[in-house]
Design a protein around this motif. Structure first.
Motif, PDB file in Angstrom:
ATOM      1  N   LEU A   1       0.829  -1.205   0.000  1.00  0.00           N
ATOM      2  CA  LEU A   1       0.000   0.000   0.000  1.00  0.00           C
ATOM      3  C   LEU A   1       0.864   1.256   0.000  1.00  0.00           C
ATOM      4  O   LEU A   1       0.601   2.215  -0.738  1.00  0.00           O
ATOM      5  N   LEU A   2       1.913   1.248   0.797  1.00  0.00           N
ATOM      6  CA  LEU A   2       2.787   2.417   0.909  1.00  0.00           C
ATOM      7  C   LEU A   2       3.532   2.708  -0.386  1.00  0.00           C
ATOM      8  O   LEU A   2       3.730   3.872  -0.747  1.00  0.00           O
ATOM      9  N   VAL A   3       3.970   1.651  -1.079  1.00  0.00           N
ATOM     10  CA  VAL A   3       4.721   1.871  -2.322  1.00  0.00           C
ATOM     11  C   VAL A   3       3.793   2.019  -3.520  1.00  0.00           C
ATOM     12  O   VAL A   3       4.251   2.165  -4.652  1.00  0.00           O
ATOM     13  N   LYS A   4       2.471   1.960  -3.257  1.00  0.00           N
ATOM     14  CA  LYS A   4       1.447   2.149  -4.285  1.00  0.00           C
ATOM     15  C   LYS A   4       1.533   1.095  -5.378  1.00  0.00           C
ATOM     16  O   LYS A   4       1.397   1.388  -6.576  1.00  0.00           O
ATOM     17  N   ALA A   5       1.769  -0.149  -4.971  1.00  0.00           N
ATOM     18  CA  ALA A   5       1.781  -1.266  -5.914  1.00  0.00           C
ATOM     19  C   ALA A   5       0.345  -1.587  -6.333  1.00  0.00           C
ATOM     20  O   ALA A   5      -0.590  -1.434  -5.553  1.00  0.00           O
ATOM     21  N   ASP A   6       0.173  -2.035  -7.552  1.00  0.00           N
ATOM     22  CA  ASP A   6      -1.157  -2.310  -8.090  1.00  0.00           C
ATOM     23  C   ASP A   6      -1.883  -3.356  -7.235  1.00  0.00           C
ATOM     24  O   ASP A   6      -1.311  -4.363  -6.853  1.00  0.00           O
TER      25      ASP A   6
END
Length: 234
Positions: A145-150
């Protein structure tokens, strides 16, 4: 014999092909047909199928470290085509699904290490260690979530559910994983996510023809092709 086993006609290769076709519909809809629902609705089959196949790959691979490494390498390879396809430029605003799957299998490996082996006296895993391992899964979900992964948390948890229920009856295992995705993402075109249960219930547990490298190359390859088509069109 488990009820309905004779109806299982899809192997792992077939599931991946269905998932890839679904993904192409989704990405074509996203890039070329904004506001049109039906390609995106077809695309909702991809995530549960890929998550299941990732869990299956982790279970059956002979070298889990190499499996994790391959996903990590292709996550890096896929990032530029992903950024270009959806943002038109390279950036860190949103990361590709291969990164999410890399984090998923890394989480499974850490879960296995922490949980350890079954107890000889009970034939079961330690409850305390299993809880600690599950906390690592949750932590990895928040990292996604933090690294904005799909698909962020949803992908990590669904892969974990498909894995942790691996010894359950086929209907329960597939139902739990699909239900998690279907019930947590219900708005708009996500309403068709639950239909992925159909091909999963037809899975016969066999690997199929393999075509391992095709599936790895497909993701960055189809994104690059769609980007080039988009650039040629405009």
């Amino acid at each position: 014999m488990e009820k309905g086993k004779g109806l299982r006609v899809l192997d792992g290769t077939m599931l991946k092909i269905i998932a890839m076709i679904s993904m192409v519909f989704d990405h074509v809809g996203d890039m070329f047909l904004p506001g049109v629902m039906w390609p995106r609705m077809i695309g909702r089959l991809a995530m549960p199928l890929f998550a299941f196949c990732i869990a299956e790959g982790y279970i059956h691979t002979r070298d889990k470290k190499k499996y994790i490494l391959r996903l990590g390498i292709f996550a890096l390879i896929s990032e530029i085509p992903f950024d270009l396809a959806f943002d038109g430029k390279i950036g860190l605003g949103h990361q590709n699904i291969m990164l999410t799957f890399f984090l998923s299998v890394l989480a499974l490996k850490l879960f296995d290490i922490i949980r350890g082996e079954v107890k000889e006296d009970t034939g079961k895993y330690s409850v305390e260690k299993s809880i600690c391992g599950t906390l690592v899964i949750i932590a990895m979900a928040f990292i996604a979530l933090l690294v904005k992964a799909d698909y962020t948390v949803f992908a990590i948890i669904s892969v974990f559910l498909f894995y942790v229920f691996k010894n359950s009856k086929h209907f329960l295992r597939t139902g739990v994983g699909v239900a998690f995705l279907a019930l947590t993402r219900t708005m708009g075109y996500y309403c068709t996510t639950g239909l992925s249960i159909i091909p999963l219930l037809l899975y016969n547990g066999k690997r199929g023809r393999g075509l391992k490298w095709l599936f790895y190359a497909f993701y960055p390859g189809h994104l690059l092709i769609l980007y080039l088509i988009k650039m040629a069109k405009f």
